[in-house]
Design an enzyme around this catalytic site. Sequence first.
Site, PDB file in Angstrom:
ATOM      1  CB  THR A 116      -0.932   0.003   1.228  1.00 23.73           C
ATOM      2  OG1 THR A 116      -1.715  -1.195   1.223  1.00 23.73           O
ATOM      3  CG2 THR A 116      -1.865   1.203   1.215  1.00 23.73           C
ATOM      4  CD  GLU A 117       2.875   3.736   3.865  1.00 23.08           C
ATOM      5  OE1 GLU A 117       3.162   4.669   3.106  1.00 23.08           O
ATOM      6  OE2 GLU A 117       2.331   3.910   4.976  1.00 23.08           O
TER       7      GLU A 117
END
Length: 258
Positions: A116-117
């Site tokens: 996600t990051e």
Amino acid sequence: MKAAAFLIAALAVAAPWAHADVWGYVDAKGIAHFANEKVDERYELFFRGGTSFDTAQGLPQQEPTPRAVAVPTRSASRLIAFFEVSPAYKQVKHHLREASRAENIDYELLQALIATESGFDAAAVSPKGAIGLMQVMPATAQRYGVSADARVPLERKLADPRTNIRTGTRYLRYLLDLFPGRLELALAAYNAGEGAVIRAGRRIPDFPETRNYVRTVLQLYSMLKPPVPARRERTPARVRMELPGGAIGRGNLPPATD
């Protein structure tokens, strides 16, 4: 394992406590981008979920397989098989194993958070200054003893995958201990800073990016986490959320000051 088998295995472990749509695409550099809504035309739906999170009763051992959404395009196929074929992931997964053991955090949670990051882009730098795989802010890194020296600036040290993963995982461990039994708050604090969560009354701050970030990480985590054998029941931290919208950004917000 073939791409189709990878998708089936991933969807089979998605539990009702993390129902959310998953959208995504893989860009020309092979970097994956995940979200809970169609951010723009590049994003395609490959998993249809619900709208809420609730682990009050723990994770059931056997659940019907959630619906997969057939997306026959090449980009979606690459996304589905991302963790299987991604060179960037393969290059750092041993660092994830090391950090997972050192801080007693599920490997799959780290996997979901990094996806996600940064989409496993070790060179990622957010507009807010978060660096590397786990999008660690320089100020956060300094809290854990990472600092510049005469030859290497702090930013370059944080770009090193092992240093970045180790530092980000230590910070996540701190947040999990700060908000015991509240995984959703630990993730919100990773994105927005623990001060923002505390000022919000120990609730997820009303920031669209943070709320959607938490949804995305939890959904990917639930898809990646292997099912628990029936004889070894484990009850996860309780997570309760009713959230609208989808992930629209990635990378930490600047550390909040209490």
